[in-house]
Structures are given as structure tokens and as C-alpha cells.
Design a protein around this motif. Structure first.
Motif, PDB file in Angstrom:
ATOM      1  N   ALA A  46       0.826  -1.210   0.000  1.00  0.00           N
ATOM      2  CA  ALA A  46       0.000   0.000   0.000  1.00  0.00           C
ATOM      3  C   ALA A  46       0.858   1.256   0.000  1.00  0.00           C
ATOM      4  CB  ALA A  46      -0.928  -0.006   1.219  1.00  0.00           C
ATOM      5  N   SER A  47       1.998   1.214   0.705  1.00  0.00           N
ATOM      6  CA  SER A  47       2.877   2.372   0.782  1.00  0.00           C
ATOM      7  C   SER A  47       3.564   2.659  -0.546  1.00  0.00           C
ATOM      8  CB  SER A  47       3.943   2.140   1.868  1.00  0.00           C
ATOM      9  OG  SER A  47       3.334   1.915   3.118  1.00  0.00           O
ATOM     10  N   ILE A  48       3.864   1.618  -1.299  1.00  0.00           N
ATOM     11  CA  ILE A  48       4.470   1.796  -2.621  1.00  0.00           C
ATOM     12  C   ILE A  48       3.436   2.325  -3.613  1.00  0.00           C
ATOM     13  CG2 ILE A  48       5.480   0.561  -4.600  1.00  0.00           C
ATOM     14  CD1 ILE A  48       6.773  -1.332  -2.512  1.00  0.00           C
ATOM     15  N   GLY A  87     -10.852   5.822   8.862  1.00  0.00           N
ATOM     16  CA  GLY A  87      -9.949   4.737   8.490  1.00  0.00           C
ATOM     17  C   GLY A  87      -8.617   4.830   9.201  1.00  0.00           C
ATOM     18  N   TRP A  88      -8.105   6.067   9.329  1.00  0.00           N
ATOM     19  CA  TRP A  88      -6.848   6.271  10.055  1.00  0.00           C
ATOM     20  C   TRP A  88      -7.034   5.992  11.542  1.00  0.00           C
ATOM     21  CZ3 TRP A  88      -6.284  10.277  13.735  1.00  0.00           C
ATOM     22  CH2 TRP A  88      -5.010  10.355  14.312  1.00  0.00           C
ATOM     23  N   ALA A  89      -8.112   6.493  12.113  1.00  0.00           N
ATOM     24  CA  ALA A  89      -8.332   6.349  13.554  1.00  0.00           C
ATOM     25  C   ALA A  89      -8.571   4.895  13.954  1.00  0.00           C
ATOM     26  CB  ALA A  89      -9.519   7.210  13.989  1.00  0.00           C
ATOM     27  N   LEU A  90      -9.198   4.141  13.060  1.00  0.00           N
ATOM     28  CA  LEU A  90      -9.552   2.752  13.383  1.00  0.00           C
ATOM     29  C   LEU A  90      -8.612   1.738  12.746  1.00  0.00           C
ATOM     30  CD1 LEU A  90     -13.436   3.059  12.928  1.00  0.00           C
ATOM     31  CD2 LEU A  90     -12.132   3.189  15.051  1.00  0.00           C
ATOM     32  N   TYR A 191      -1.025   8.414   6.071  1.00  0.00           N
ATOM     33  CA  TYR A 191       0.084   7.484   5.820  1.00  0.00           C
ATOM     34  C   TYR A 191       1.355   7.957   6.510  1.00  0.00           C
ATOM     35  CZ  TYR A 191      -2.039   4.160   2.590  1.00  0.00           C
ATOM     36  OH  TYR A 191      -2.782   3.143   2.055  1.00  0.00           O
ATOM     37  N   LEU A 192       1.602   9.266   6.501  1.00  0.00           N
ATOM     38  CA  LEU A 192       2.771   9.797   7.192  1.00  0.00           C
ATOM     39  C   LEU A 192       2.653   9.575   8.701  1.00  0.00           C
ATOM     40  CD1 LEU A 192       3.284  13.156   5.251  1.00  0.00           C
ATOM     41  CD2 LEU A 192       4.790  11.149   5.193  1.00  0.00           C
ATOM     42  N   ALA A 193       1.449   9.804   9.249  1.00  0.00           N
ATOM     43  CA  ALA A 193       1.238   9.626  10.683  1.00  0.00           C
ATOM     44  C   ALA A 193       1.449   8.180  11.108  1.00  0.00           C
ATOM     45  CB  ALA A 193      -0.169  10.089  11.069  1.00  0.00           C
ATOM     46  N   LEU A 194       1.113   7.248  10.219  1.00  0.00           N
ATOM     47  CA  LEU A 194       1.284   5.825  10.509  1.00  0.00           C
ATOM     48  C   LEU A 194       2.685   5.329  10.181  1.00  0.00           C
ATOM     49  CD1 LEU A 194      -2.158   4.551   9.135  1.00  0.00           C
ATOM     50  CD2 LEU A 194      -1.472   4.706  11.539  1.00  0.00           C
TER      51      LEU A 194
END
Length: 256
Positions: A46-48, A87-90, A191-194
Motif C-alpha cells: 500500500a505504501s508503494i 480509516g486512520w483512527a480505526l 500514511y505519514l502519521a502511521l
């Protein structure tokens, strides 16, 4: 940068499919992440893919910049932002497999219902232009943002609301291009936060970018040669296939 030859063996066709999706053949790019997970972890895949999507969005938005529906974007983009935040929070609580199974099942039922009609285009043409049910647009927008953040699978929820609007082919593609162009940029802070956009992921994405750009232009060229009257039928069939793939992946993930 990844150097494993097997990774590129699966990544190259995955990026080509993403390009065809961004060129207008909506939906088929959802298989990109599962293909890459044959060689790397789902998080790395996913990151790529996200930086690749950001570049492909530039090509697709530019190609269809004159044909898009403002009302749909105004309705769905704020809701998508809420979905991305959820989505980020969960992220640590939601099983990706469960999301894939639910989205896949809904997508298949919706697409089959549309294909069951005597003529999909005639059915679409019978619906008034513009969002007749704003609540559904908000719901689908939020779901698209959520599933895009969790699994890069925002296409089916978006299509469930927009396809029945009966938009001209290029307006549908342009609206989709702008919607996901904005959605993908809204996903970057999450994505940066994760901690997912690592130097290795970015460098690997950079290697694949020339192919990503070329395949997107190829998708634009091909979709404009599909007869407009048959375009929606193609998209509905693709939605069935994509939904089936999501159901399979989700069920397998939950069982294992």
C-alpha cells in the motif's frame, strides 16, 4: 529500494492495471495491492502504491479536466474526508479482510442488479441528472474514503452512487479522476502519521513511475476507443469481477 526480481515480476502488471484504471477502466486497479502482497507485506504494498497513484492522478485529471460533475464532487468529497479520518483512527481495530468482504458483496449485488436490467444505459438515462438522494451520496463518499484508506478499495462505493446517475462516459471518468485525485492526497497525512511512507517505499515507487505514467496514458487512449454506448456495461462487468475478488480475499483473510 527493493531489488527482489520476484517483486517486480508482480509489481509491473499491477502498475499497468492501475494505469488502465486511472485511464478510465474503473475498478480493476483494486487487484494491485493483492498482487504485490505476493512479494511484500500488505503495508509495504500500500505504501508503494500511494505515490504511484498520486502521479497517475495527475495524468488522468489532466486528460479529463474539462468533463466532470461539480455537484457530485461537492457532495462526496467532504464525506470522503470523514471516511479517511475514520480509516486512520480505526486502523488498528478494523480487519481489512472484513472491509473487503463487505464492500465486495455490496458491489456484486449492485452491479448484477444493474446488469439484469434490459439495457443498462436506458435504465441510467431514466434517472434525473444530479444527486437525487444526497444521503446516499454522503454515505457512499464516506465509505469510499474509509475503504480507500484501509485497502485502496474506494472505487466500488463511489461507483455505487455515481454509475446510476447516467453521466456521459467522459464526465463519469473525469469526476472519478478528480474525486480520487483529491482522496489520495487526503490520505497522505494519514500514511505519514502511521509511518508508512518510508524511504524504501518511495524509492521503489520512483522506479515504477515511468511505467505508471505510460500505462495511464495507454488507458486514456484505450477508453476513448470504447463505444460510449457500451462503456457502462463494461464498467458494470468490471465491478462484478472486482467485487468477486474483494469477497474472495476478504473471506480468505477472515478464515485464515
Amino acid at each position: 529500494m527493493l531489488t527482489d526480481p520476484f517483486f517486480y515480476l508482480v509489481a509491473i502488471p499491477a502498475v499497468i492495471l492501475l494505469g488502465l484504471t486511472k485511464g478510465g477502466f474503473a475498478g480493476i486497479g483494486v487487484v494491485a495491492v493483492p498482487m504485490m502482497t505476493l512479494a511484500v507485506s500488505p503495508v509495504m504494498a500500500a505504501s508503494i502504491i500511494l505515490p504511484i497513484l498520486l502521479v497517475q492522478d495527475v495524468v488522468s485529471v489532466w486528460s479529463f479536466r474539462k468533463t466532470w460533475d461539480k455537484a457530485i464532487l461537492v457532495l462526496m468529497l467532504p464525506a470522503a474526508a470523514v471516511g479517511i479520518f475514520l480509516g486512520w483512527a480505526l486502523a488498528a481495530l478494523v480487519e481489512e479482510a472484513a472491509v473487503e468482504l463487505a464492500v465486495g458483496a455490496i458491489s456484486v449485488v449492485f452491479a448484477l442488479q444493474r446488469l439484469w436490467a434490459e439495457h443498462a444505459l436506458r435504465a441510467a438515462d431514466s434517472i434525473e441528472a444530479g444527486p437525487a438522494r444526497p444521503w446516499l451520496g454522503v454515505l457512499c463518499g464516506a465509505t469510499a474514503g474509509f475503504t480507500s484508506q484501509i485497502a485502496h478499495a474506494g472505487g466500488p462505493p463511489f461507483q455505487i452512487y455515481v454509475l446510476p446517475r447516467g453521466l456521459p462516459r467522459d464526465v463519469f471518468i473525469g469526476t472519478s479522476a478528480i474525486f480520487f485525485g483529491v482522496v489520495n492526497w487526503m490520505k497522505v497525512p494519514a500514511y505519514l502519521a502511521l509511518g508508512q511512507l518510508t524511504p524504501q517505499a518511495l524509492a521503489t515507487a520512483g522506479v515504477l513511475l515511468p511505467l505508471a505514467i505510460a500505462s495511464t496514458w495507454a488507458g486514456v487512449w484505450l477508453v476513448r476507443r470504447v463505444p460510449a454506448e457500451g462503456f457502462y456495461k463494461v464498467i458494470y462487468v468490471l465491478l462484478v469481477l472486482v467485487g468477486g475478488k474483494l469477497m474472495f480475499d476478504g473471506a480468505r483473510g477472515l478464515l485464515t
